[in-house]
Motif scaffolding. Structure first.
Motif, PDB file in Angstrom:
ATOM      1  N   LEU A  31       5.779  92.361  12.415  1.00 29.49           N
ATOM      2  CA  LEU A  31       6.113  92.107  11.020  1.00 29.49           C
ATOM      3  C   LEU A  31       7.625  91.960  10.851  1.00 29.49           C
ATOM      4  N   PRO A  32       8.065  91.279   9.797  1.00 27.10           N
ATOM      5  CA  PRO A  32       9.512  91.212   9.529  1.00 27.10           C
ATOM      6  C   PRO A  32      10.091  92.622   9.413  1.00 27.10           C
ATOM      7  N   HIS A  33      11.256  92.831  10.009  1.00 24.65           N
ATOM      8  CA  HIS A  33      11.865  94.157   9.989  1.00 24.65           C
ATOM      9  C   HIS A  33      13.241  94.090   9.322  1.00 24.65           C
ATOM     10  N   ASP A  34      13.718  95.251   8.952  1.00 23.53           N
ATOM     11  CA  ASP A  34      15.059  95.407   8.392  1.00 23.53           C
ATOM     12  C   ASP A  34      15.851  96.334   9.308  1.00 23.53           C
ATOM     13  N   ASP A  35      17.133  96.046   9.459  1.00 24.44           N
ATOM     14  CA  ASP A  35      18.075  96.982  10.070  1.00 24.44           C
ATOM     15  C   ASP A  35      18.894  97.578   8.936  1.00 24.44           C
ATOM     16  N   VAL A  36      18.795  98.889   8.762  1.00 20.91           N
ATOM     17  CA  VAL A  36      19.428  99.536   7.618  1.00 20.91           C
ATOM     18  C   VAL A  36      20.341 100.666   8.080  1.00 20.91           C
ATOM     19  N   THR A  37      21.392 100.888   7.310  1.00 22.93           N
ATOM     20  CA  THR A  37      22.293 102.015   7.518  1.00 22.93           C
ATOM     21  C   THR A  37      22.243 102.873   6.267  1.00 22.93           C
ATOM     22  N   VAL A  38      21.809 104.117   6.425  1.00 21.49           N
ATOM     23  CA  VAL A  38      21.587 105.011   5.283  1.00 21.49           C
ATOM     24  C   VAL A  38      22.050 106.425   5.628  1.00 21.49           C
ATOM     25  N   ASP A  39      22.301 107.203   4.582  1.00 21.18           N
ATOM     26  CA  ASP A  39      22.584 108.627   4.727  1.00 21.18           C
ATOM     27  C   ASP A  39      21.275 109.395   4.590  1.00 21.18           C
ATOM     28  N   ILE A  40      21.130 110.467   5.356  1.00 19.62           N
ATOM     29  CA  ILE A  40      19.932 111.301   5.265  1.00 19.62           C
ATOM     30  C   ILE A  40      20.335 112.744   4.977  1.00 19.62           C
ATOM     31  N   HIS A  41      19.485 113.441   4.201  1.00 19.99           N
ATOM     32  CA  HIS A  41      19.822 114.773   3.705  1.00 19.99           C
ATOM     33  C   HIS A  41      18.630 115.702   3.880  1.00 19.99           C
ATOM     34  N   CYS A  42      18.788 116.738   4.672  1.00 18.65           N
ATOM     35  CA  CYS A  42      17.710 117.694   4.926  1.00 18.65           C
ATOM     36  C   CYS A  42      17.754 118.822   3.904  1.00 18.65           C
ATOM     37  N   VAL A  43      16.589 119.319   3.526  1.00 20.21           N
ATOM     38  CA  VAL A  43      16.502 120.425   2.584  1.00 20.21           C
ATOM     39  C   VAL A  43      17.162 121.686   3.141  1.00 20.21           C
ATOM     40  N   TYR A  95      10.969 102.552  13.334  1.00 16.61           N
ATOM     41  CA  TYR A  95      10.562 102.746  14.726  1.00 16.61           C
ATOM     42  C   TYR A  95      11.727 102.692  15.707  1.00 16.61           C
ATOM     43  N   LYS A  96      12.924 102.454  15.222  1.00 17.85           N
ATOM     44  CA  LYS A  96      14.123 102.554  16.063  1.00 17.85           C
ATOM     45  C   LYS A  96      15.192 103.340  15.321  1.00 17.85           C
ATOM     46  N   LEU A  98      12.452 105.185  18.677  1.00 16.46           N
ATOM     47  CA  LEU A  98      12.482 106.488  18.026  1.00 16.46           C
ATOM     48  C   LEU A  98      11.793 107.524  18.910  1.00 16.46           C
ATOM     49  N   GLU A  99      12.528 108.572  19.263  1.00 21.29           N
ATOM     50  CA  GLU A  99      12.002 109.628  20.133  1.00 21.29           C
ATOM     51  C   GLU A  99      10.914 110.430  19.405  1.00 21.29           C
ATOM     52  N   PRO A 100       9.914 110.940  20.152  1.00 20.08           N
ATOM     53  CA  PRO A 100       8.871 111.747  19.519  1.00 20.08           C
ATOM     54  C   PRO A 100       9.421 112.925  18.712  1.00 20.08           C
ATOM     55  N   ARG A 111       8.153 106.703  11.903  1.00 22.77           N
ATOM     56  CA  ARG A 111       8.205 107.693  10.839  1.00 22.77           C
ATOM     57  C   ARG A 111       8.515 107.004   9.521  1.00 22.77           C
ATOM     58  N   MET A 112       8.182 107.665   8.446  1.00 25.20           N
ATOM     59  CA  MET A 112       8.594 107.221   7.126  1.00 25.20           C
ATOM     60  C   MET A 112      10.113 107.413   7.016  1.00 25.20           C
TER      61      MET A 112
END
Length: 199
Positions: free
Chosen positions: A67-79, A134-135, A141-143, A150-151
């Protein structure tokens, strides 16, 4: 006896642009899981969207990665209060996956291998806000980080970015998933510090 001047608040936190309140910056990628790490062979992996009427749309690994994919750069924040800025991912947008899915539901339940679930309003998955990734950083993406896929819902706390994802269920009423039923916030906006019920 020492004198403490009015307004003294101890050591000041370094101001980091893009860092929500209560978070600290990390340069590694902490691994937090509620149980053992599932290891899913690619020939057994699938992702299924189930509508509120029982309709299903599924992809196996080769269909999904075609399927068409996107390469994205984002910030992530853990609870748990760490944030990692400028992370790079490759994934399939939920806009792409939901393009031909007919639904009148306003909510979703994300399902994962191993039984994990988390609830996300449908509007939070659309308009370029969420992917099945998936990357990470140019590599598969490692298990430990949720691979093979992953979402990725970066505007919410990272528990909403469910690891080892295998399905999305459309639901008419918002329901708590695994961590939400254990006391985490039903929505999880890091900018509002919605960590736990009542926040």
């Amino acid at each position: 006896m020492g004198i403490i001047s009015r307004g003294f608040g101890g050591r000041r936190r370094e101001s980091v642009p893009g860092l929500p309140p209560g978070q600290y910056l990390t340069h590694d990628f902490p691994v937090l899981s509620a149980g053992p790490t599932p290891r899913i062979p690619l020939d057994r992996w699938s992702f299924t969207i189930t509508t509120e009427t029982g309709g299903k749309k599924s992809w196996n690994w080769s269909e999904f990665t075609a399927l068409p994919h996107d390469d994205v750069t984002v910030d992530i924040h853990c609870v748990t209060k760490w944030s990692k800025l400028g992370t790079t991912w490759r994934g399939v947008s939920l806009d792409t996956l939901l393009a031909d899915v007919e639904t009148a539901a306003d909510y979703t339940m994300v399902h994962s291998f191993g039984g994990y679930t988390t609830n996300v309003p449908l509007e939070d998955l659309l308009d370029g806000k969420a992917w099945i990734a998936y990357k990470f950083d140019g590599e598969d993406l490692e298990p430990e980080h949720g691979g093979p896929a992953r979402m990725l819902v970066p505007h919410l706390y990272f528990w909403k970015s469910a690891k080892w994802v295998n399905g999305l269920e459309m639901i008419n009423e918002d329901e708590p998933g695994f961590w939400e039923a254990a006391g985490y916030h039903i929505y999880g906006d890091p900018w509002l510090e919605q960590r736990y019920q009542g926040d």
